[in-house]
Every structure is written in C-alpha cells, then in structure tokens.
Design a protein around this motif. Sequence first.
Motif, PDB file in Angstrom:
ATOM      1  N   ARG A 192      95.373  75.820  85.465  1.00 41.70           N
ATOM      2  CA  ARG A 192      95.027  75.046  86.662  1.00 41.70           C
ATOM      3  C   ARG A 192      95.423  73.581  86.494  1.00 41.70           C
ATOM      4  NH1 ARG A 192      90.254  72.428  88.879  1.00 41.70           N
ATOM      5  NH2 ARG A 192      90.178  72.752  91.147  1.00 41.70           N
ATOM      6  N   ARG A 193      96.003  73.069  87.567  1.00 45.28           N
ATOM      7  CA  ARG A 193      96.456  71.661  87.598  1.00 45.28           C
ATOM      8  C   ARG A 193      97.483  71.351  86.522  1.00 45.28           C
ATOM      9  NH1 ARG A 193      95.170  70.577  92.687  1.00 45.28           N
ATOM     10  NH2 ARG A 193      92.936  70.775  93.112  1.00 45.28           N
ATOM     11  N   GLY A 194      98.184  72.368  86.026  1.00 48.83           N
ATOM     12  CA  GLY A 194      99.256  72.138  85.070  1.00 48.83           C
ATOM     13  C   GLY A 194      98.814  71.993  83.629  1.00 48.83           C
ATOM     14  N   ARG A 195      97.528  72.195  83.355  1.00 40.59           N
ATOM     15  CA  ARG A 195      97.049  72.087  81.975  1.00 40.59           C
ATOM     16  C   ARG A 195      97.437  73.334  81.184  1.00 40.59           C
ATOM     17  NH1 ARG A 195      92.587  69.735  84.782  1.00 40.59           N
ATOM     18  NH2 ARG A 195      91.602  71.799  84.931  1.00 40.59           N
ATOM     19  N   THR A 196      97.924  73.145  79.975  1.00 43.55           N
ATOM     20  CA  THR A 196      98.344  74.271  79.144  1.00 43.55           C
ATOM     21  C   THR A 196      97.178  74.776  78.306  1.00 43.55           C
ATOM     22  OG1 THR A 196      99.092  72.790  77.390  1.00 43.55           O
ATOM     23  CG2 THR A 196     100.722  73.458  79.051  1.00 43.55           C
ATOM     24  N   PHE A 197      97.235  76.053  77.945  1.00 46.39           N
ATOM     25  CA  PHE A 197      96.219  76.661  77.085  1.00 46.39           C
ATOM     26  C   PHE A 197      96.875  77.808  76.333  1.00 46.39           C
ATOM     27  CE2 PHE A 197      96.247  79.223  80.851  1.00 46.39           C
ATOM     28  CZ  PHE A 197      95.949  80.507  80.433  1.00 46.39           C
ATOM     29  N   GLY A 198      96.216  78.257  75.294  1.00 40.50           N
ATOM     30  CA  GLY A 198      96.730  79.358  74.496  1.00 40.50           C
ATOM     31  C   GLY A 198      96.194  80.690  75.009  1.00 40.50           C
TER      32      GLY A 198
ATOM     33  N   ASP B 275     109.422  75.528  92.963  1.00 37.49           N
ATOM     34  CA  ASP B 275     109.650  74.564  94.033  1.00 37.49           C
ATOM     35  C   ASP B 275     108.290  74.071  94.527  1.00 37.49           C
ATOM     36  OD1 ASP B 275     108.605  76.687  95.470  1.00 37.49           O
ATOM     37  OD2 ASP B 275     110.507  77.221  96.431  1.00 37.49           O
ATOM     38  N   ASP B 276     108.272  73.269  95.592  1.00 39.49           N
ATOM     39  CA  ASP B 276     107.015  72.693  96.069  1.00 39.49           C
ATOM     40  C   ASP B 276     106.027  73.770  96.510  1.00 39.49           C
ATOM     41  OD1 ASP B 276     107.992  70.182  95.589  1.00 39.49           O
ATOM     42  OD2 ASP B 276     108.657  69.830  97.659  1.00 39.49           O
ATOM     43  N   VAL B 277     106.535  74.853  97.088  1.00 35.81           N
ATOM     44  CA  VAL B 277     105.654  75.924  97.544  1.00 35.81           C
ATOM     45  C   VAL B 277     105.018  76.640  96.350  1.00 35.81           C
ATOM     46  CG1 VAL B 277     105.538  78.110  98.794  1.00 35.81           C
ATOM     47  CG2 VAL B 277     106.939  76.244  99.685  1.00 35.81           C
ATOM     48  N   ALA B 278     105.828  76.959  95.356  1.00 34.32           N
ATOM     49  CA  ALA B 278     105.314  77.690  94.193  1.00 34.32           C
ATOM     50  C   ALA B 278     104.316  76.863  93.395  1.00 34.32           C
ATOM     51  CB  ALA B 278     106.477  78.121  93.301  1.00 34.32           C
ATOM     52  N   GLN B 279     104.404  75.529  93.490  1.00 34.76           N
ATOM     53  CA  GLN B 279     103.455  74.678  92.777  1.00 34.76           C
ATOM     54  C   GLN B 279     102.012  74.944  93.197  1.00 34.76           C
ATOM     55  OE1 GLN B 279     103.648  72.416  90.326  1.00 34.76           O
ATOM     56  NE2 GLN B 279     105.861  72.579  90.008  1.00 34.76           N
ATOM     57  N   ARG B 280     101.815  75.526  94.388  1.00 36.43           N
ATOM     58  CA  ARG B 280     100.456  75.807  94.858  1.00 36.43           C
ATOM     59  C   ARG B 280      99.780  76.892  94.023  1.00 36.43           C
ATOM     60  NH1 ARG B 280      99.227  73.576  99.681  1.00 36.43           N
ATOM     61  NH2 ARG B 280      97.580  75.109 100.087  1.00 36.43           N
ATOM     62  N   ARG B 281     100.547  77.632  93.231  1.00 36.60           N
ATOM     63  CA  ARG B 281      99.941  78.609  92.330  1.00 36.60           C
ATOM     64  C   ARG B 281      99.028  77.936  91.315  1.00 36.60           C
ATOM     65  NH1 ARG B 281     102.117  81.340  88.819  1.00 36.60           N
ATOM     66  NH2 ARG B 281     101.460  83.508  89.165  1.00 36.60           N
ATOM     67  N   LEU B 282      99.267  76.653  91.052  1.00 38.84           N
ATOM     68  CA  LEU B 282      98.505  75.929  90.037  1.00 38.84           C
ATOM     69  C   LEU B 282      97.238  75.298  90.588  1.00 38.84           C
ATOM     70  CD1 LEU B 282     101.498  74.158  88.231  1.00 38.84           C
ATOM     71  CD2 LEU B 282     100.488  76.399  87.742  1.00 38.84           C
TER      72      LEU B 282
ATOM     73  N   ASP C 120     109.766  86.736  94.807  1.00 37.93           N
ATOM     74  CA  ASP C 120     109.410  86.329  96.170  1.00 37.93           C
ATOM     75  C   ASP C 120     108.149  87.035  96.647  1.00 37.93           C
ATOM     76  OD1 ASP C 120     111.538  84.602  96.288  1.00 37.93           O
ATOM     77  OD2 ASP C 120     112.880  86.056  97.253  1.00 37.93           O
ATOM     78  N   ASP C 121     108.065  88.348  96.417  1.00 43.03           N
ATOM     79  CA  ASP C 121     106.876  89.096  96.829  1.00 43.03           C
ATOM     80  C   ASP C 121     105.658  88.686  96.002  1.00 43.03           C
ATOM     81  OD1 ASP C 121     108.059  90.566  98.869  1.00 43.03           O
ATOM     82  OD2 ASP C 121     108.775  92.105  97.494  1.00 43.03           O
ATOM     83  N   ALA C 122     105.857  88.490  94.705  1.00 44.91           N
ATOM     84  CA  ALA C 122     104.742  88.074  93.842  1.00 44.91           C
ATOM     85  C   ALA C 122     104.205  86.716  94.277  1.00 44.91           C
ATOM     86  CB  ALA C 122     105.195  88.023  92.384  1.00 44.91           C
ATOM     87  N   LEU C 123     105.098  85.781  94.593  1.00 45.73           N
ATOM     88  CA  LEU C 123     104.680  84.458  95.035  1.00 45.73           C
ATOM     89  C   LEU C 123     103.935  84.542  96.364  1.00 45.73           C
ATOM     90  CD1 LEU C 123     104.676  81.381  94.799  1.00 45.73           C
ATOM     91  CD2 LEU C 123     106.929  81.369  95.900  1.00 45.73           C
ATOM     92  N   ARG C 124     104.454  85.345  97.289  1.00 48.69           N
ATOM     93  CA  ARG C 124     103.804  85.471  98.598  1.00 48.69           C
ATOM     94  C   ARG C 124     102.377  85.996  98.441  1.00 48.69           C
ATOM     95  NH1 ARG C 124     103.129  89.810 101.739  1.00 48.69           N
ATOM     96  NH2 ARG C 124     104.559  91.055 100.468  1.00 48.69           N
ATOM     97  N   LEU C 125     102.184  87.004  97.595  1.00 49.36           N
ATOM     98  CA  LEU C 125     100.855  87.559  97.404  1.00 49.36           C
ATOM     99  C   LEU C 125      99.922  86.586  96.690  1.00 49.36           C
ATOM    100  CD1 LEU C 125     101.868  91.202  96.442  1.00 49.36           C
ATOM    101  CD2 LEU C 125     100.750  90.463  98.555  1.00 49.36           C
ATOM    102  N   ASP C 126     100.445  85.850  95.710  1.00 48.77           N
ATOM    103  CA  ASP C 126      99.621  84.857  95.024  1.00 48.77           C
ATOM    104  C   ASP C 126      99.165  83.758  95.981  1.00 48.77           C
ATOM    105  OD1 ASP C 126      99.528  86.015  92.523  1.00 48.77           O
ATOM    106  OD2 ASP C 126     101.260  84.923  91.745  1.00 48.77           O
ATOM    107  N   LEU C 127     100.059  83.281  96.816  1.00 49.11           N
ATOM    108  CA  LEU C 127      99.696  82.236  97.767  1.00 49.11           C
ATOM    109  C   LEU C 127      98.723  82.767  98.811  1.00 49.11           C
ATOM    110  CD1 LEU C 127     103.087  80.357  98.324  1.00 49.11           C
ATOM    111  CD2 LEU C 127     101.211  79.812  96.763  1.00 49.11           C
TER     112      LEU C 127
END
Length: 495
Positions: free
Chosen positions: A343-349, A430-437, A458-465
């Motif tokens: 979330r918010r671009g923070r990395t974790f293991g 891209d800017d749209v995919a950044q919303r996954r975070l 494309d389908d995976a991104l659509r479902l995640d959003l």
Amino acid sequence: MSEVARMSAARGWAPAAVSRRTTVSWPRRYASRLFFSDALVIAGTLFGFGLVALPEFTRGLSWSGGPRIPYWVALVLVGLIWLVMLELVDTRDEHHVSQGVLEYQRIVRASLALFAVVVATSFFLRIEFSRSLLLVGVPITMVLLVVSRWVWRQWLRAQQREGRYVHHVVVLGEEAKVAHIVRTIRRTPGTGYVIMGAVTKHGKTRDGQHDIPVLGKYGDAEKVLDELGADTLIFAGSDDYEPEALQRLGRAMADRDVNWVVAPALTDVAGPRIHSQPVAGLPLIHVSYPELEGARRVIKRTFDIVASTLLIVFFSPVMLGVAIAVRADSHGPIIYRQERVGRRGRTFGMIKFRSMIANADDQLSSLLDMQGTTSRPLFKVVDDPRITKVGRVIRRHSLDELPQLFNVFWGQMSLVGPRPQRAAEVELYDDVAQRRLFVKPGMSGLWQVSGRSSLGWDDALRLDLYYIENWSFTQDILILFRTVKAVVAPGKSAH
C-alpha cells in the motif's frame, strides 16, 4: 419470411422467436421461490435452535403485566417480523436478486433491523427473551439465509447455461456504444442477458465492431422486438436519438411489458455506489466515491487479524507437511522471501513456501524475453521450467501461499485485495494501474477467483480496480468463499 428474419438470414444468424410472457415472468417466479425458501430457513433454524438450545422453550414466555404465551408463538412472531424486514429492504427485488453483493447486504441489513426491533421490544415491555437466541440463533439464521440465496444463485446460473431463466435482449444505439455494451455483458458470466440483435441508426455496423446481427434502423425497434419476442430493450445511447423519441419508445415498451433499460456510459461501478435521483424530471444518477478509510478500514483490519490468527492455527499441520515435502523434494530454503510493493508504494518481504528451484529469480529475465512479455506488468512464465515437482502440486492448490497469513497478521497484507507485485512490475504501471496501490495487497482477490493464471494483464487490472472502487465487507466474504472453491477445485486456470 419477415423482414427481420431475412436480415438475420443474410447475416448468417436466424433468431428463434421466444415467448415474451415466459421471459418477463421468470424473475417474479424466482422471487416467489426465494420467499418460501427464506420462510423455511427462518422457521427451521429458529425452532431447531429453540428445541436444542433453549431450556425454557417448553415453558413459555411472560412479561410484567402481560399474559403468559407459549415460546413458539414468540418465535412465530419473530419469524414473521423477519420476513417483513426482508420485504421492506427489497431483498427479493427482481432487479437485484442473483446479481452482485447487494442482495446479500440487504439480508444483513434486514437481520440487523430485526435484532434492533426485538431488543427494543424486550427492553420496553420487560420481556425475558433469550439472549442466546439473539446472540447465536439470529446470526446463524442470517448466515443460512445468505447461504440459501447463494445456493439458489448457483441453481439459476446452471439454468441459464441451459438457456432457461434468461432475458432476451435487443440493444439500440450508436454502433460503438452498442459494441461496448455487447462486450461488457459477454465478458461477465452470469448476467442472465442473451443478446439477440441490435438496432442502429443506419441499420448496419462497421466491420469488427461486434458479431451481433443488426436487425434494423431506429424506426424498426418495435417491429424487431415484436418479431423476436424479446423481453428487454437496452438503450446504449445515441446523440441522434431525440429525447421526445426516447419517451415515445419508452411508452411503447411499457405497452408491450418489455423491460426498458437505459445503459449509461459508466462501467465497472457496483450497485451500492449508484444512487438515482429525479431532478426536474431528469433521472440523474449520482455515483458515490469509493472509500476505505475510517470505520471501514478498522473493520477490514480487525477481520484480517482475527481470521488470519484462526487460519494459522487451523492450517499449522498442513504447513508443517508442506515444509517437510519442500525440504525432501529439492535443495534450497523452505521459505522463499521476495520484496513486493504494498500500500502506498511501501515495500515488504512477502513469504511463501519455495515452489521453484533455488536461485530461480536469476532466470526470470531470460524466460520473459523468450516469451516476449517483459513489457507487461504481469511476470508470468508459461510452462515455467523452474517449478519443482512438489511445487506444481502446492501451487495448483495455493498451498505455497499459506505463509502469507503471517504477512496478513503483521499488517503488510490483507486476506483480500490486489496481488502484490514486484518493483520491476510496478515501474511499468501507468496512472490508472497506480490505483492498485491505494489498498493493501491481498492473499486472494477478485481476479484470482475469476480466472487466476488464464487472465491477461488488462483483465486482471480491470478486476482489481473494480474491487478497489467498489469495496464492501460483503464482497470480501464472497471472494473468500470463491477462493475456497478455487483452491479445492482449481480447474485448468491454476498453475
């Protein structure tokens, strides 16, 4: 042969006329079956709980200044109130049953309303009503109501796959908008809509727009519906269709008892976010913004902590067995740890059981180059040669991901959410995919239970959003149920 039939035959498609009366009435019949099913669930569960868990069930119920009545009479009253609540919140509304999570959410609301009514009545009349019935019996009955609706939905899907209990649809509008509606409905299983044909301005479509036959011009809409016997007309939108003509068409649909559906250009928005409000005679649609902060975030996090703790305890013998199998199968560590972006671009293991050979990451770039997918943010290798024998088994049933329950417990992940990806994949967003975070990544998600490895980016991104922008606790529960099904019976899409 009618003009519609000739036009269909010319396009190599001959629609069979259907009974409009049958197709229009099936939602009402289905809703009536739900009523009797709800009544049986409520009656069976309440009386069963009373006989098994209530010692006072055979003695009766009394209150200060009131007569003594048999306990079964009180349970009958509770059951009747429950049925009334289910009706008042439209849990059997023919426009919402069998679609999305709104049906389940309304069952929960009706059950909470019943709980409030019984508690308030008991308090003001000083009735010694069983607390165990309220705290245990009512929640159990609510869960069984949801489960029964889910079972009915599976039955309905099976019927629809056989061509029964469906709406026969004609889509009217501009060619591009018709194509958009057709694609959206066809890519989503279980809509109950069978598209029979389209009506466009010029009575034709551009090559490649869609494979649905265009059966006439705007002025032929009523004739097309009558000859096909279609029960639903979807207006996809058209700048050339005057409001007055649309009103006349709507009246003609009412005269024919045809479902009149206006499809806005907005897609991937769930029902709870849509609010219709008539303003000056205009049916304006308000779309609320997605929100996963405050109380909602607390609820989701609390559920993650409790559920992950219980699942860690429950699956500890399984994890021990997998660990032994991984160690015996190949050289290398039992647990594989990889940096992922949360979330918010923070990395974790992120941790999981090792399912590949040691140092498998060193071969990833060359394998992606060979299949030409280095430019897409979904690093999946087809027929991956790095997977071990044990790895293929545990990956197929998602056993390799069980250690991620600890990531959930620690707060780095959630049980449900978009799958966490590598930093190299996130760099391709891209800017749209950044919303996954915007939310925590999850062990399971909407795209995993909708196709797993068979879906493209494309389908995976659509479902995640869609998940992020339409989050609800009910949707999380449904995804977890579907996850169990996908793990037990993974099918061909699991790798």
